[in-house]
Design a protein around this motif. Sequence first.
Motif, PDB file in Angstrom:
ATOM      1  N   LEU A  10       0.826  -1.210   0.000  1.00  0.00           N
ATOM      2  CA  LEU A  10       0.000   0.000   0.000  1.00  0.00           C
ATOM      3  C   LEU A  10       0.861   1.261   0.000  1.00  0.00           C
ATOM      4  CD1 LEU A  10      -2.795  -1.008   2.517  1.00  0.00           C
ATOM      5  CD2 LEU A  10      -3.007  -0.769   0.037  1.00  0.00           C
ATOM      6  N   LEU A  11       1.992   1.210   0.693  1.00  0.00           N
ATOM      7  CA  LEU A  11       2.888   2.359   0.720  1.00  0.00           C
ATOM      8  C   LEU A  11       3.508   2.601  -0.656  1.00  0.00           C
ATOM      9  CD1 LEU A  11       3.630   4.326   2.938  1.00  0.00           C
ATOM     10  CD2 LEU A  11       5.616   2.939   3.441  1.00  0.00           C
ATOM     11  N   LYS A  12       3.849   1.533  -1.354  1.00  0.00           N
ATOM     12  CA  LYS A  12       4.374   1.680  -2.725  1.00  0.00           C
ATOM     13  C   LYS A  12       3.321   2.267  -3.652  1.00  0.00           C
ATOM     14  CE  LYS A  12       7.976  -1.806  -2.997  1.00  0.00           C
ATOM     15  NZ  LYS A  12       8.412  -3.055  -3.640  1.00  0.00           N
ATOM     16  N   GLN A  13       2.074   1.803  -3.518  1.00  0.00           N
ATOM     17  CA  GLN A  13       0.994   2.341  -4.348  1.00  0.00           C
ATOM     18  C   GLN A  13       0.776   3.817  -4.054  1.00  0.00           C
ATOM     19  OE1 GLN A  13      -2.346  -0.204  -3.546  1.00  0.00           O
ATOM     20  NE2 GLN A  13      -1.596  -1.834  -4.887  1.00  0.00           N
ATOM     21  N   SER A  14       0.864   4.184  -2.793  1.00  0.00           N
ATOM     22  CA  SER A  14       0.738   5.590  -2.415  1.00  0.00           C
ATOM     23  C   SER A  14       1.874   6.420  -2.997  1.00  0.00           C
ATOM     24  CB  SER A  14       0.729   5.704  -0.889  1.00  0.00           C
ATOM     25  OG  SER A  14       0.761   7.042  -0.490  1.00  0.00           O
ATOM     26  N   ALA A  15       3.082   5.868  -2.987  1.00  0.00           N
ATOM     27  CA  ALA A  15       4.233   6.576  -3.544  1.00  0.00           C
ATOM     28  C   ALA A  15       4.051   6.814  -5.036  1.00  0.00           C
ATOM     29  CB  ALA A  15       5.513   5.778  -3.287  1.00  0.00           C
ATOM     30  N   ILE A  16       3.574   5.805  -5.741  1.00  0.00           N
ATOM     31  CA  ILE A  16       3.360   5.952  -7.190  1.00  0.00           C
ATOM     32  C   ILE A  16       2.288   6.991  -7.463  1.00  0.00           C
ATOM     33  CG2 ILE A  16       2.526   4.754  -9.245  1.00  0.00           C
ATOM     34  CD1 ILE A  16       3.909   2.220  -8.072  1.00  0.00           C
ATOM     35  N   LYS A  17       1.196   6.949  -6.700  1.00  0.00           N
ATOM     36  CA  LYS A  17       0.103   7.914  -6.884  1.00  0.00           C
ATOM     37  C   LYS A  17       0.589   9.334  -6.612  1.00  0.00           C
ATOM     38  CE  LYS A  17      -3.023   8.330  -3.810  1.00  0.00           C
ATOM     39  NZ  LYS A  17      -4.119   8.174  -2.858  1.00  0.00           N
ATOM     40  N   ASN A  18       1.348   9.521  -5.532  1.00  0.00           N
ATOM     41  CA  ASN A  18       1.860  10.855  -5.204  1.00  0.00           C
ATOM     42  C   ASN A  18       2.850  11.344  -6.256  1.00  0.00           C
ATOM     43  OD1 ASN A  18       0.365  11.130  -2.870  1.00  0.00           O
ATOM     44  ND2 ASN A  18       1.957  10.291  -1.566  1.00  0.00           N
ATOM     45  N   ALA A  19       3.644  10.449  -6.797  1.00  0.00           N
ATOM     46  CA  ALA A  19       4.598  10.843  -7.841  1.00  0.00           C
ATOM     47  C   ALA A  19       3.855  11.302  -9.092  1.00  0.00           C
ATOM     48  CB  ALA A  19       5.529   9.682  -8.159  1.00  0.00           C
ATOM     49  N   TYR A  20       2.810  10.563  -9.471  1.00  0.00           N
ATOM     50  CA  TYR A  20       2.022  10.981 -10.637  1.00  0.00           C
ATOM     51  C   TYR A  20       1.384  12.342 -10.411  1.00  0.00           C
ATOM     52  CZ  TYR A  20       2.323   6.529 -13.144  1.00  0.00           C
ATOM     53  OH  TYR A  20       2.771   5.446 -13.833  1.00  0.00           O
ATOM     54  N   TRP A  21       0.832  12.564  -9.225  1.00  0.00           N
ATOM     55  CA  TRP A  21       0.230  13.859  -8.925  1.00  0.00           C
ATOM     56  C   TRP A  21       1.283  14.972  -8.971  1.00  0.00           C
ATOM     57  CZ3 TRP A  21      -4.446  15.763  -8.902  1.00  0.00           C
ATOM     58  CH2 TRP A  21      -5.535  14.910  -8.773  1.00  0.00           C
ATOM     59  N   GLY A  22       2.446  14.710  -8.404  1.00  0.00           N
ATOM     60  CA  GLY A  22       3.503  15.721  -8.396  1.00  0.00           C
ATOM     61  C   GLY A  22       3.956  16.088  -9.797  1.00  0.00           C
ATOM     62  N   VAL A  23       4.209  15.077 -10.611  1.00  0.00           N
ATOM     63  CA  VAL A  23       4.624  15.332 -11.999  1.00  0.00           C
ATOM     64  C   VAL A  23       3.504  16.028 -12.767  1.00  0.00           C
ATOM     65  CG1 VAL A  23       5.242  14.225 -14.178  1.00  0.00           C
ATOM     66  CG2 VAL A  23       6.298  13.469 -12.056  1.00  0.00           C
ATOM     67  N   GLY A  24       2.281  15.607 -12.530  1.00  0.00           N
ATOM     68  CA  GLY A  24       1.136  16.227 -13.204  1.00  0.00           C
ATOM     69  C   GLY A  24       1.009  17.706 -12.874  1.00  0.00           C
ATOM     70  N   LEU A  38       2.089  25.861  -7.881  1.00  0.00           N
ATOM     71  CA  LEU A  38       1.924  24.487  -8.365  1.00  0.00           C
ATOM     72  C   LEU A  38       3.262  23.770  -8.472  1.00  0.00           C
ATOM     73  CD1 LEU A  38      -0.845  24.800 -11.103  1.00  0.00           C
ATOM     74  CD2 LEU A  38      -1.051  23.934  -8.786  1.00  0.00           C
ATOM     75  N   TYR A  39       4.318  24.496  -8.809  1.00  0.00           N
ATOM     76  CA  TYR A  39       5.658  23.896  -8.811  1.00  0.00           C
ATOM     77  C   TYR A  39       6.019  23.405  -7.410  1.00  0.00           C
ATOM     78  CZ  TYR A  39       7.158  25.432 -13.463  1.00  0.00           C
ATOM     79  OH  TYR A  39       7.309  25.603 -14.816  1.00  0.00           O
ATOM     80  N   VAL A  40       5.785  24.256  -6.433  1.00  0.00           N
ATOM     81  CA  VAL A  40       6.125  23.926  -5.054  1.00  0.00           C
ATOM     82  C   VAL A  40       5.326  22.714  -4.582  1.00  0.00           C
ATOM     83  CG1 VAL A  40       6.081  24.773  -2.674  1.00  0.00           C
ATOM     84  CG2 VAL A  40       6.805  26.287  -4.516  1.00  0.00           C
ATOM     85  N   VAL A  41       4.044  22.702  -4.840  1.00  0.00           N
ATOM     86  CA  VAL A  41       3.202  21.572  -4.439  1.00  0.00           C
ATOM     87  C   VAL A  41       3.632  20.303  -5.170  1.00  0.00           C
ATOM     88  CG1 VAL A  41       0.847  20.664  -4.410  1.00  0.00           C
ATOM     89  CG2 VAL A  41       1.256  23.050  -3.823  1.00  0.00           C
ATOM     90  N   GLY A  42       3.981  20.424  -6.434  1.00  0.00           N
ATOM     91  CA  GLY A  42       4.443  19.274  -7.200  1.00  0.00           C
ATOM     92  C   GLY A  42       5.730  18.695  -6.644  1.00  0.00           C
ATOM     93  N   VAL A  43       6.657  19.554  -6.286  1.00  0.00           N
ATOM     94  CA  VAL A  43       7.922  19.093  -5.715  1.00  0.00           C
ATOM     95  C   VAL A  43       7.685  18.457  -4.343  1.00  0.00           C
ATOM     96  CG1 VAL A  43      10.147  19.869  -4.803  1.00  0.00           C
ATOM     97  CG2 VAL A  43       9.350  20.691  -7.010  1.00  0.00           C
ATOM     98  N   VAL A  44       6.798  19.024  -3.560  1.00  0.00           N
ATOM     99  CA  VAL A  44       6.473  18.433  -2.254  1.00  0.00           C
ATOM    100  C   VAL A  44       5.860  17.049  -2.445  1.00  0.00           C
ATOM    101  CG1 VAL A  44       4.972  18.651  -0.226  1.00  0.00           C
ATOM    102  CG2 VAL A  44       6.273  20.623  -1.035  1.00  0.00           C
ATOM    103  N   MET A  45       4.973  16.902  -3.416  1.00  0.00           N
ATOM    104  CA  MET A  45       4.369  15.594  -3.689  1.00  0.00           C
ATOM    105  C   MET A  45       5.433  14.586  -4.116  1.00  0.00           C
ATOM    106  SD  MET A  45       1.127  15.789  -3.061  1.00  0.00           S
ATOM    107  CE  MET A  45       0.392  14.426  -3.910  1.00  0.00           C
ATOM    108  N   LEU A  46       6.393  15.012  -4.911  1.00  0.00           N
ATOM    109  CA  LEU A  46       7.483  14.126  -5.312  1.00  0.00           C
ATOM    110  C   LEU A  46       8.358  13.732  -4.119  1.00  0.00           C
ATOM    111  CD1 LEU A  46       8.569  15.653  -8.730  1.00  0.00           C
ATOM    112  CD2 LEU A  46       7.433  13.474  -8.339  1.00  0.00           C
ATOM    113  N   CYS A  47       8.570  14.649  -3.205  1.00  0.00           N
ATOM    114  CA  CYS A  47       9.353  14.330  -2.008  1.00  0.00           C
ATOM    115  C   CYS A  47       8.619  13.338  -1.115  1.00  0.00           C
ATOM    116  CB  CYS A  47       9.668  15.598  -1.225  1.00  0.00           C
ATOM    117  SG  CYS A  47      10.851  16.673  -2.045  1.00  0.00           S
TER     118      CYS A  47
END
Length: 63
Positions: A10-24, A38-47
Amino acid sequence: MVDEDRRNQLLKQSAIKNAYWGVGLIVIEWIIDFTDLLYVVGVVMLCIAANDWLTTLIKKKKE
């Protein structure tokens, strides 16, 4: 042991979902050029995604 495996999955799935949101968000900001927020929020989501992914790798390595 099964609960820990399920939690890691579940943690891996969450990581993938957050990465997609961040890149998006970063791509949308790049296209629209609306605000730098939006850049800042995207980078935070990637982190957050990187943190989740690395957590699962560390737990897997401990086993």
